[in-house]
Design a protein around this motif. Structure first.
Motif, short mmCIF file in Angstrom:
data_model
loop_
_atom_site.label_atom_id
_atom_site.label_comp_id
_atom_site.label_asym_id
_atom_site.label_seq_id
_atom_site.Cartn_x
_atom_site.Cartn_y
_atom_site.Cartn_z
N ILE A 176 0.88 -1.18 0.00
CA ILE A 176 0.00 0.00 0.00
C ILE A 176 0.91 1.22 0.00
CG2 ILE A 176 -1.75 1.30 1.28
CD1 ILE A 176 -2.63 -1.43 2.46
N THR A 177 0.67 2.15 -0.95
CA THR A 177 1.52 3.34 -1.05
C THR A 177 0.68 4.59 -0.81
OG1 THR A 177 2.57 2.11 -2.82
CG2 THR A 177 3.30 4.38 -2.48
N VAL A 178 1.18 5.46 0.08
CA VAL A 178 0.46 6.71 0.37
C VAL A 178 1.37 7.85 -0.08
CG1 VAL A 178 -0.66 8.09 2.14
CG2 VAL A 178 -0.60 5.61 2.37
N ASP A 179 0.79 8.82 -0.81
CA ASP A 179 1.60 9.93 -1.30
C ASP A 179 0.87 11.24 -1.05
OD1 ASP A 179 3.62 11.32 -2.43
OD2 ASP A 179 3.30 10.60 -4.50
N VAL A 180 1.66 12.32 -0.79
CA VAL A 180 1.08 13.65 -0.63
C VAL A 180 1.91 14.59 -1.50
CG1 VAL A 180 0.43 15.45 1.01
CG2 VAL A 180 0.59 13.08 1.79
N TRP A 181 1.28 15.40 -2.34
CA TRP A 181 2.05 16.33 -3.17
C TRP A 181 1.18 17.52 -3.59
CZ3 TRP A 181 -0.49 12.17 -4.99
CH2 TRP A 181 -1.20 12.28 -6.18
N GLN A 182 1.87 18.56 -4.05
CA GLN A 182 1.12 19.73 -4.54
C GLN A 182 1.37 19.89 -6.03
OE1 GLN A 182 1.49 23.42 -2.40
NE2 GLN A 182 -0.04 24.40 -3.73
N GLU A 183 0.35 20.27 -6.74
CA GLU A 183 0.48 20.49 -8.18
C GLU A 183 -0.43 21.66 -8.51
OE1 GLU A 183 0.70 16.61 -10.26
OE2 GLU A 183 -0.38 17.69 -11.82
N ALA A 184 0.18 22.75 -8.95
CA ALA A 184 -0.55 24.00 -9.24
C ALA A 184 -1.37 24.42 -8.02
CB ALA A 184 -1.41 23.84 -10.48
N PHE A 205 -3.64 22.84 -6.40
CA PHE A 205 -4.26 21.75 -5.64
C PHE A 205 -3.23 20.91 -4.88
CE2 PHE A 205 -7.85 22.72 -8.31
CZ PHE A 205 -8.93 22.42 -7.49
N ILE A 206 -3.70 20.39 -3.75
CA ILE A 206 -2.85 19.48 -2.98
C ILE A 206 -3.53 18.12 -3.03
CG2 ILE A 206 -1.92 18.97 -0.69
CD1 ILE A 206 -2.13 22.06 -0.22
N TYR A 207 -2.73 17.07 -3.29
CA TYR A 207 -3.31 15.75 -3.49
C TYR A 207 -2.78 14.75 -2.45
CZ TYR A 207 -4.46 17.63 -8.11
OH TYR A 207 -4.95 18.39 -9.11
N VAL A 208 -3.67 13.81 -2.10
CA VAL A 208 -3.26 12.68 -1.27
C VAL A 208 -3.72 11.43 -2.02
CG1 VAL A 208 -3.49 11.52 0.96
CG2 VAL A 208 -3.71 14.01 0.82
N SER A 209 -2.79 10.48 -2.25
CA SER A 209 -3.25 9.27 -2.93
C SER A 209 -2.98 8.05 -2.07
CB SER A 209 -2.51 9.12 -4.27
OG SER A 209 -1.17 8.81 -4.05
N VAL A 210 -3.89 7.07 -2.14
CA VAL A 210 -3.72 5.79 -1.45
C VAL A 210 -3.88 4.71 -2.51
CG1 VAL A 210 -4.64 4.25 0.32
CG2 VAL A 210 -4.68 6.73 0.69
N GLU A 211 -2.80 3.95 -2.69
CA GLU A 211 -2.85 2.96 -3.77
C GLU A 211 -2.51 1.57 -3.23
OE1 GLU A 211 -0.54 4.04 -7.16
OE2 GLU A 211 -0.81 2.08 -8.12
N ASP A 212 -3.26 0.56 -3.65
CA ASP A 212 -2.91 -0.80 -3.24
C ASP A 212 -2.88 -1.71 -4.46
OD1 ASP A 212 -5.46 -2.59 -3.50
OD2 ASP A 212 -6.20 -0.70 -2.64
N ASN A 213 -2.18 -2.84 -4.34
CA ASN A 213 -2.13 -3.78 -5.46
C ASN A 213 -2.94 -5.04 -5.14
OD1 ASN A 213 -0.47 -4.85 -3.59
ND2 ASN A 213 1.32 -5.12 -4.92
N GLY A 214 -4.11 -4.78 -4.53
CA GLY A 214 -4.95 -5.89 -4.08
C GLY A 214 -6.01 -6.32 -5.08
N ALA A 215 -7.22 -6.53 -4.57
CA ALA A 215 -8.29 -7.16 -5.36
C ALA A 215 -8.75 -6.34 -6.56
CB ALA A 215 -9.49 -7.43 -4.45
N GLY A 216 -8.64 -5.02 -6.50
CA GLY A 216 -9.11 -4.18 -7.61
C GLY A 216 -10.62 -4.20 -7.74
N ARG A 241 -6.45 2.86 -6.95
CA ARG A 241 -5.80 4.09 -6.48
C ARG A 241 -6.87 5.15 -6.27
NH1 ARG A 241 -2.63 8.62 -9.52
NH2 ARG A 241 -1.04 9.20 -7.99
N PHE A 242 -6.96 5.62 -5.01
CA PHE A 242 -7.87 6.72 -4.70
C PHE A 242 -7.04 8.00 -4.60
CE2 PHE A 242 -10.49 3.22 -3.30
CZ PHE A 242 -11.76 3.64 -3.62
N VAL A 243 -7.52 9.09 -5.21
CA VAL A 243 -6.80 10.38 -5.09
C VAL A 243 -7.76 11.42 -4.53
CG1 VAL A 243 -5.52 12.17 -6.31
CG2 VAL A 243 -5.32 9.80 -7.05
N VAL A 244 -7.33 12.02 -3.40
CA VAL A 244 -8.11 13.06 -2.74
C VAL A 244 -7.49 14.39 -3.15
CG1 VAL A 244 -8.60 14.06 -0.49
CG2 VAL A 244 -8.71 11.59 -0.81
N SER A 245 -8.32 15.37 -3.55
CA SER A 245 -7.74 16.67 -3.91
C SER A 245 -8.33 17.78 -3.03
CB SER A 245 -8.00 16.96 -5.37
OG SER A 245 -9.38 16.93 -5.63
N LEU A 246 -7.43 18.70 -2.62
CA LEU A 246 -7.84 19.85 -1.78
C LEU A 246 -7.35 21.12 -2.46
CD1 LEU A 246 -6.59 18.76 1.75
CD2 LEU A 246 -8.95 19.31 1.20
#
Ligand code: FRU
Length: 922
Positions: A543-551, A553-564, A617-622
């Protein structure tokens, strides 16, 4: 319907119009029928012009006849060509005035023989093959001239005759008639004859040649007036006897013509020679219309001299003026005809228009009536729809109120649940702290603890969702380091992830990223995403969690390689109460839709991308900054860590793996075995633990593992959940029940879906029993026991059958087939002493172990026992019913020696085969 009626109605109209058109066409054809060809030997002189005019006058009475006219200019050859051309033009009738008799005879005969009527006018051919002749009698003309000279003038002396064209019939006939006419008058004699070819200059030239004869002549007879006028000119020119009488032929009316010449004293008399143009045309139509006609139409003649010339002129003028009147009337008639035609056309158009107007009017009226009917129906339908719509609105209003009331009740109840749950939680945690109690009932208490948290989380989500629905949820944002916030949340899942060998990594490049958010809300979103990622990850997943800013917006993503997720799930994943296929036990269906709403309150969003069995992969944007929040929405206080801790507990506790139950090694191996298939690890663990006290228990987390275990272990009973990830419990049942290796195993299906239809649906899959969740454990145990016992009874029944040789009462067709096949194979091989278990397994197509288990399960005896029993049973039958020797029977039932047979037989029946045979014989 309307269309077809319109068609029927309009048919007669078109028929009428067609008839009118057709009538018009045929009428036209009738008048265009006849083509008349007229071949004129020479058309330039007045006499012949008069003839043509007469013809045209008569033709004007037949306006639709076609008239072809050709002028041969006094050339016989040319005239032949012209006639031939007319014949090629398919004329219906030929009128001909032949230049010369001989040269034209052949072509006229040709036409006649072809069936084309021929009217010969004025001049003749040398043949009598013609249909009719029109003209004065030229012989008589000549004779009349001679008689006039002799009788009226009492002339004596020399006569000079100026003849027409040699070879033309009038020349010949007039000459003959003149000669004959002169005979009685002895004082008159023809002193000279010359040919003037019907032309004035020719006649004058010929007369100039015979001046001596002229000087002694007292009379000149010219075959026509034009040649006579030529003679007068010569007489004058040569100053001859002014009393010399000149008589001509034709007596044509008009300027400079014969009548005027007589009246002016240029010639002394003229024999009237009518052109016959009118008669020729009227005869032609009689012939064409198949009316009676005369072949020879001889025109009357008389001599015109100064005594009657004025009368004749008067007559002619009168005729001419009448002619003119007729012509005028003709023109008028033509004009009237054109007018009539135009008017007829107008009338036709008017009638057609009128008919069409009536028809269309009728149609319009008809469709008006139809429209009215349709409108009435539509109105009635509209009314009905309107009232139905009102009813629907009323009903949906009621339904809305009812739903609202239900939801309110549910929310209130949820609030009520929180207190008792908290009251369960606190003493429970106290109990868990006490080592003695933990040792005694630790695992059960932990199970209760975990599920209390689960309930708390569900209730919290439900209440929050209701708040959002009623816009009661107020956002309160403050500026915090988002990276740190997210790291803390993921850390709280670390322990759980490690226990399941799942790599949970935070990969944010920055250590600080300030963002405005409501920590109390955002944590729920992230907790929810992480807990989902863990639930759907496989062992050793990442499971990979990432936080970054782009223009902006600020993004948080949670990604897993599970059942899909499947494409269908992706479409609905943010809808409330939506549960992805086969995931019923893993979520309430509220978490993601709540997260979506919470992000909406942040003016942000949450999106998902996923590939089935690969990754999600879920991506939350703020939005960066705080400009999008109102004053009231911003608070200055710092993050409250205690809340975060509470939430972490709620979201992570129920992820804890149940404590692995250690197998009681001291406990001996159990008689019967049960295979448990359940994807909820807690329930699986709980049941497994409970059932282990009495049965050997095998477990599987999904249907595929379950099927594999069933083939491998061939258990005595299977208990399976219906809703499983991937293949359902129902499909599993169908598969196992249709497989010879496992068809005998009783199956209990467990499910949360409790409607009667669903139970029937479950049973239709050939399950033996269907138990609805939440179930009572004792009830489940009783059902399991009952099924196992029934199986026992069946076994007893079959086994007794071995000796009774009756047919086993197996209800399940597959098991029945198995037993039949099995018995059949054994029966066939009773005489084969080398026959063994491997032979049967190979013939039936299952493994040796599966065969053992199946026979044991169904017949509760070993295969060798069964074969031995069948051998002895057959031997006893043969001993009683057949007269084989003991030795023979020994080999027939597959024993190697009679001694061994005897020993085994005695051990079963208490007597030797010989004794058995004797006893039965008695
Ligand atoms: C005209 C004419 C007449 C004559 C007739 C004989 O061409 O010469 O003058 O009577 O032909 O065919």
């Amino acid at each position: 319907m309307i269309k077809s009626r319109l068609f029927l109605f309009s048919c007669p109209v078109f028929f009428v119009l067609l008839t009118m058109l057709w009538t018009g066409c045929t009428e036209k054809k009738k008048h265009q029928e006849f083509v008349i060809g007229f071949s004129q030997c020479i058309g330039s002189d007045l006499w012949r012009k008069g003839m043509l005019e007469e013809m045209r006058m008569e033709l004007s009475l037949h306006p639709d006849a076609n008239f072809i006219y050709a002028d041969a200019d006094g050339n016989s050859k040319k005239q032949v060509e012209q006639v031939k051309k007319m014949l090629d033009q398919n004329i219906d009738l030929l009128i001909i005035s032949p230049n010369e008799a001989q040269p034209l005879t052949q072509v006229v005969e040709e036409a006649y023989k072809k069936g084309i009527p021929v009217i010969v006018i004025d001049r003749k051919t040398a043949s009598s093959l013609y249909t009719a002749y029109v003209g004065a009698n030229n012989y008589q003309i000549g004779k009349m001239a001679a008689e006039y000279l002799g009788a009226a003038w009492k002339e004596k002396g020399n006569v000079i005759e100026v003849m027409g064209l040699p070879g033309s019939s009038p020349t010949i006939e007039r000459q003959r008639g003149f000669a004959d006419g002169l005979k009685p008058f002895k004082g008159l004699r023809i002193s000279k004859e010359v040919y003037g070819d019907w032309l004035k200059p020719n006649a004058a030239a010929e007369l100039m040649k015979i001046q001596p004869e002229l000087r002694s002549a007292s009379v000149i007879f010219a075959h026509n007036d034009v040649m006579a006028s030529g003679a007068r000119e010569i007489v004058k020119k040569l100053n001859l006897n002014p009393g010399l009488k000149i008589i001509g032929v034709d007596a044509l009316s008009g300027k400079g013509a014969g009548l005027e010449m007589v009246s002016d004293g240029i010639i002394d008399a003229s024999v009237l020679y009518p052109t016959g143009g009118k008669e020729a045309i009227s005869t032609a139509f009689k012939i064409l219309n198949k009316e009676p006609f005369s072949k020879e139409n001889t025109l009357a003649s008389l001599v015109i001299d100064p005594s009657n010339v004025e009368l004749m002129k008067l007559q002619w003028n009168k005729i001419r003026s009448q002619q003119k009147d007729i012509e005028r009337q003709q023109t008028l008639l033509d004009e009237q005809k054109v007018l009539f035609k135009d008017q007829q056309m107008v009338l036709n158009v008017t009638v057609i228009t009128l008919v069409l107007a009536i028809v269309l009017g009728g149609l319009a009226f008809y469709s008006l009536l139809e429209n009215r009917k349709i409108n009435k129906n539509l109105e009635a339908n509209n009314q009905e729809i309107l009232s139905q719509r009102n009813q629907l609105i009323e009903m949906s209003e009621k339904a809305k109120l009812a739903t609202e009331a239900k939801l309110n009740f549910f929310t209130n109840m949820s609030h009520e649940f929180r207190t008792p749950l908290t009251l369960i939680l606190s003493p429970l945690e106290d109990l868990l702290k006490q080592e003695k109690i933990k040792a005694l009932a630790g695992s059960n208490l932990k199970l209760i603890h975990k599920n209390v948290f689960r309930l708390l989380r569900l209730i919290n989500q439900l209440i929050e969702y209701r708040k959002i629905e009623h816009a009661q949820m107020k956002i309160k944002v403050s500026e915090n380091n988002l990276v740190e916030f997210i790291r803390e949340i993921s850390d709280s899942f670390q322990h759980n992830a490690q226990k399941r060998n799942i790599g949970l990594r935070m990969v944010a490049k920055k250590t600080e990223l300030m963002a405005w958010f409501d920590a109390n809300m955002l944590d729920k979103v992230i907790f929810n995403l992480l807990s989902n990622a863990l639930k759907f990850s496989r062992e050793h997943g990442t499971i990979t969690v990432d936080v970054w800013q782009e223009a902006a917006f600020i993004y948080v993503s949670v990604e897993d390689n599970g059942a899909g997720m499947s494409e269908e799930d992706l479409l609905h994943v943010f809808e409330h109460f939506y549960q992805a296929e086969g995931s019923s036990t893993k979520g309430s269906g509220l978490g993601l839709s709540l997260s979506k709403e919470l992000m909406r309150l942040h003016h942000g969003d949450i999106v998902v991308e996923s590939i089935k069995n690969k990754r999600t992969r879920f991506v939350v944007s703020l939005p960066a900054g705080n400009a999008h929040f109102s004053e009231a929405e911003q608070r200055q206080e710092q993050l409250d860590k205690t809340e975060l801790y509470e939430h972490a507990r709620i979201y992570t506790t129920d992820l804890d793996e149940p404590a692995e139950q250690e197998r009681d090694v001291a406990h001996p191996l159990k008689e019967q075995s049960i295979l448990l298939i359940e994807d909820n690890p807690d329930l699986l663990n709980y049941l497994s633990q409970k059932l282990s006290a009495q049965y050997e228990v095998f477990t599987a987390a999904d249907a595929e593992q379950g099927i594999a275990a069933a083939y491998r272990e061939v258990p005595d009973l299977i208990i399976s959940d219906i809703v499983l990830p991937g293949m359902s419990g129902r499909e599993l049942t169908t598969q196992l029940k249709s497989d010879l290796r496992t068809s005998h195993i009783p199956i209990i299906l467990l499910t949360a879906q409790g409607s009667l239809e669903q139970q029937i649906f479950g049973l239709e899959s050939m399950a033996d029993t269907y138990i609805v969740k939440p179930f009572n454990y004792d009830y489940l145990m009783a059902s399991a026991k009952n099924l196992l016992k029934t199986r026992e009874l069946l076994k007893a029944h079959y086994t007794s059958d071995i000796s009774s040789s009756g047919k086993p009462q197996v209800s399940r067709s597959l098991d029945k087939k198995f037993l039949n096949d099995f018995a059949g194979i054994v029966e066939e091989n009773l005489g084969n002493e080398n026959f063994n278990v491997d032979d049967i397994a190979k013939t039936i197509g299952i493994s040796r172990v599966q065969l053992y288990r199946k026979v044991k399960a169904l017949l509760d005896c070993s295969i060798t026992d069964y074969i031995l029993n069948r051998r002895l049973k057959k031997a006893s039958y043969l001993l009683i019913n057949e007269s084989y020797s003991i030795a023979e029977i020994t080999y027939m039932v597959g024993f190697s020696t009679p001694n061994y047979f005897s020993t085994v037989f005695k051990s079963k029946y208490g007597v030797t085969p010989t004794e058995f045979k004797r006893n039965k014989a008695l």
